[in-house]
Write an enzyme that holds these catalytic residues in place. Sequence first.
Site, mmCIF file in Angstrom:
data_model
loop_
_atom_site.group_PDB
_atom_site.id
_atom_site.type_symbol
_atom_site.label_atom_id
_atom_site.label_comp_id
_atom_site.label_asym_id
_atom_site.label_seq_id
_atom_site.Cartn_x
_atom_site.Cartn_y
_atom_site.Cartn_z
ATOM 1 N N HIS A 1 -2.317 -1.736 -9.871
ATOM 2 C CA HIS A 1 -2.802 -1.687 -8.660
ATOM 3 C C HIS A 1 -4.533 -2.504 -8.470
ATOM 4 O O HIS A 1 -4.930 -2.739 -9.449
ATOM 5 C CB HIS A 1 -3.164 -0.570 -8.904
ATOM 6 N N ASP B 1 2.906 5.465 -6.797
ATOM 7 C CA ASP B 1 3.567 5.426 -5.837
ATOM 8 C C ASP B 1 4.723 5.178 -6.558
ATOM 9 O O ASP B 1 6.283 5.746 -5.781
ATOM 10 C CB ASP B 1 3.982 4.220 -4.694
ATOM 11 N N HIS C 1 0.686 -1.296 0.115
ATOM 12 C CA HIS C 1 0.669 -0.275 -0.202
ATOM 13 C C HIS C 1 0.598 1.315 -0.345
ATOM 14 O O HIS C 1 1.566 1.352 -0.583
ATOM 15 C CB HIS C 1 -0.776 -0.575 1.322
HETATM 16 N N1 CMC Z 1 4.936 -6.510 -10.294
HETATM 17 C C1 CMC Z 1 4.741 -7.766 -10.694
HETATM 18 N N2 CMC Z 1 3.999 -8.397 -10.788
HETATM 19 C C2 CMC Z 1 2.777 -8.242 -10.625
HETATM 20 C C3 CMC Z 1 2.781 -6.425 -10.020
HETATM 21 C C4 CMC Z 1 3.739 -5.732 -10.170
HETATM 22 N N3 CMC Z 1 4.087 -5.104 -9.279
HETATM 23 N N4 CMC Z 1 1.537 -6.275 -9.171
HETATM 24 C C5 CMC Z 1 0.639 -7.587 -9.781
HETATM 25 N N5 CMC Z 1 1.430 -8.758 -10.580
HETATM 26 C C6 CMC Z 1 0.623 -10.144 -10.972
HETATM 27 C C7 CMC Z 1 0.320 -10.949 -10.171
HETATM 28 O O1 CMC Z 1 1.116 -11.474 -9.943
HETATM 29 C C8 CMC Z 1 -0.817 -11.101 -10.486
HETATM 30 O O2 CMC Z 1 0.270 -12.458 -12.311
HETATM 31 P P1 CMC Z 1 -0.605 -14.117 -11.643
HETATM 32 O O3 CMC Z 1 -1.875 -13.580 -12.121
HETATM 33 O O4 CMC Z 1 0.233 -14.826 -12.584
HETATM 34 O O5 CMC Z 1 -0.997 -14.495 -10.663
HETATM 35 C C9 CMC Z 1 -1.573 -10.030 -11.305
HETATM 36 O O6 CMC Z 1 -0.231 -9.500 -11.231
HETATM 37 C C10 CMC Z 1 -2.411 -9.611 -10.382
HETATM 38 O O7 CMC Z 1 -2.090 -9.653 -9.800
HETATM 39 P P2 CMC Z 1 -2.609 -9.049 -7.937
HETATM 40 O O8 CMC Z 1 -1.425 -9.549 -6.985
HETATM 41 O O9 CMC Z 1 -3.380 -9.750 -7.829
HETATM 42 O O10 CMC Z 1 -2.862 -7.792 -7.637
HETATM 43 P P3 CMC Z 1 -3.706 -7.258 -6.442
HETATM 44 O O11 CMC Z 1 -5.055 -6.462 -7.087
HETATM 45 O O12 CMC Z 1 -4.138 -8.829 -5.245
HETATM 46 O O13 CMC Z 1 -2.678 -6.045 -6.347
HETATM 47 C C11 CMC Z 1 -1.027 -3.997 -5.776
HETATM 48 C C12 CMC Z 1 -2.787 -5.113 -6.007
HETATM 49 C C13 CMC Z 1 -0.884 -3.327 -5.753
HETATM 50 C C14 CMC Z 1 -0.681 -4.962 -4.239
HETATM 51 C C15 CMC Z 1 -0.095 -5.323 -6.429
HETATM 52 O O14 CMC Z 1 -0.632 -4.650 -7.805
HETATM 53 C C16 CMC Z 1 1.331 -5.222 -6.282
HETATM 54 O O15 CMC Z 1 1.664 -6.029 -5.514
HETATM 55 N N6 CMC Z 1 2.144 -4.247 -6.737
HETATM 56 C C17 CMC Z 1 3.132 -3.417 -5.841
HETATM 57 C C18 CMC Z 1 3.060 -2.850 -5.022
HETATM 58 C C19 CMC Z 1 2.698 -0.760 -5.196
HETATM 59 O O16 CMC Z 1 3.088 -0.612 -6.348
HETATM 60 N N7 CMC Z 1 1.968 -0.763 -4.333
HETATM 61 C C20 CMC Z 1 1.010 0.745 -4.115
HETATM 62 C C21 CMC Z 1 -0.610 0.110 -4.738
HETATM 63 S S1 CMC Z 1 -0.663 1.994 -5.253
HETATM 64 C C22 CMC Z 1 -0.646 3.063 -3.822
HETATM 65 C C23 CMC Z 1 -1.432 2.285 -2.517
HETATM 66 O O17 CMC Z 1 -2.457 1.763 -2.723
HETATM 67 O O18 CMC Z 1 -0.830 2.383 -1.625
#
Ligand code: CMC
Length: 436
Positions: free
Chosen positions: A312, A368, A273
């Site tokens: 996201h 971010d 987050h």
């Molecule tokens: N790098 C690599 N792969 C990713 C990333 C990433 N940053 N984000 C998502 N994926 C992949 C994930 O592995 C999954 O692949 P598969 O379907 O093959 O298993 C697919 O994309 C869908 O991702 P998810 O994890 O199911 O998505 P989510 O909605 O549960 O998670 C998230 C959203 C923001 C937690 C995630 O994208 C993430 O960990 N990003 C990196 C951390 C980040 O930048 N967070 C800030 C978010 S925006 C500001 C805020 O909220 O504070």
Amino acid sequence: MDSLSITDNRTGKTYEVPIHYGTFPKYGASIRGADLRNIKVAEDDFGLMSFDPAFVNSASCKSSITFIDGERGILRYRGYPIEQLAEQSNYMEVAYLLVHGELPTKTQYDTWVHAITHHTIVHESMKEVFHGFHYDAHPMTMLISTLAALSSFYPASRNVADPEVRMLQIYRLLGKVITLAAMAFRHTMGLPYVMPDNDLSYVGNFMNMMWRMAECRYTPNPVLERALDVLFILHADHEQNCSANAMRVVASSQCDPYCSAAAAAAALFGPLHGGANEAVLKMLRQIGAKDKVNQFIKDVKERKALLMGFGHRVYKNYDPRAKVIKRLAEEVFEVTGKNPLIELAVELERIALQDDYFVSRKLFPNVDFYSGIIYEAMGMPSEYFTVVFAVPRMSGWLAQWQELILDPDQKIARPRQVYTGVAIRDFEPIEKRQAK
Ligand code: CMC
């Protein structure tokens, strides 16, 4: 009324479940989870539940604060596009908009700013709380703890049903969050705390409390002051994200807003987050040079690392906040000099956005990805970035809190579970137990 016909193949019975809508039928169509409870195999059956870990497809509330269309990369506060607010408004006005639902008149604005400005001072004992932290305590742990500590100074804040009491705590939290955040910064730097200067703007005052040294009067650089103000607007709210949800869940027990805000700040701290801005800088440093970007992308695709600042839950398009921040970075660098990490970040984005792994999963830069590069150029250490995210998010948390308290549909948040443990067994004395 539109409805859904559900046939339970266990019994052959069909149920009519009403469909409800929000402002945009395309994005707000829902059925009430509780309506599923009528679907039973037998009279004494508990009824059907929906199973939705991490709330990937559950609306927890009706809200009129923030609207996101993740497919089209749209963000609006109270109906106003984020780009217009970032261009034409200021953070204090946006905080009013979030909390009250409308933009203020000149008189309302002046009263609002005056009230918040005159609640920036914290009790002297708060210095003792800060003194208790180790010299290298993470600034977010100091902010989380001192937000909760405010509750001990204002026990009357527990009367959350009283609108006047609530508004007073809103002024206090918006006023004091810059002071606590700046105190966390000064503690990290080993510098004496700075008193608020009520003649400065909200953001200017925050800069004053962070950066004033031996000068009699601190004068914020107007370009940096405006840039930070725009960053505050962009970070102010983001509907039902992890920290807003924490605020609502904790406040639903009628806990005071200081403890609820501390819980929200704790949720923000995590690297998935608001902690992502700090994690992005660590990642960029680890990559080190443009010629290492391809290897890093390979590691991400092999799931050895996450590309921090990308992806996201809601946006499946470019985060509109990231677009504004990328432009803002250039204005800040005119004053501070260029942060060399920007070139690495731009290269990382360019390569990722051409790669099928990211394209097929609709992973784009989020808020971010570029914000930390700006904060670092301004002279903040990376551990401090999430604190700078938490400061403006306070207005969003408070708007969500007000809405929760006034919503007749809301009760204490208490999800159900699908139990998967042992059905029942007899207790065994310790001497008879075998290790399992
Ligand atoms: N790098 C690599 N792969 C990713 C990333 C990433 N940053 N984000 C998502 N994926 C992949 C994930 O592995 C999954 O692949 P598969 O379907 O093959 O298993 C697919 O994309 C869908 O991702 P998810 O994890 O199911 O998505 P989510 O909605 O549960 O998670 C998230 C959203 C923001 C937690 C995630 O994208 C993430 O960990 N990003 C990196 C951390 C980040 O930048 N967070 C800030 C978010 S925006 C500001 C805020 O909220 O504070």
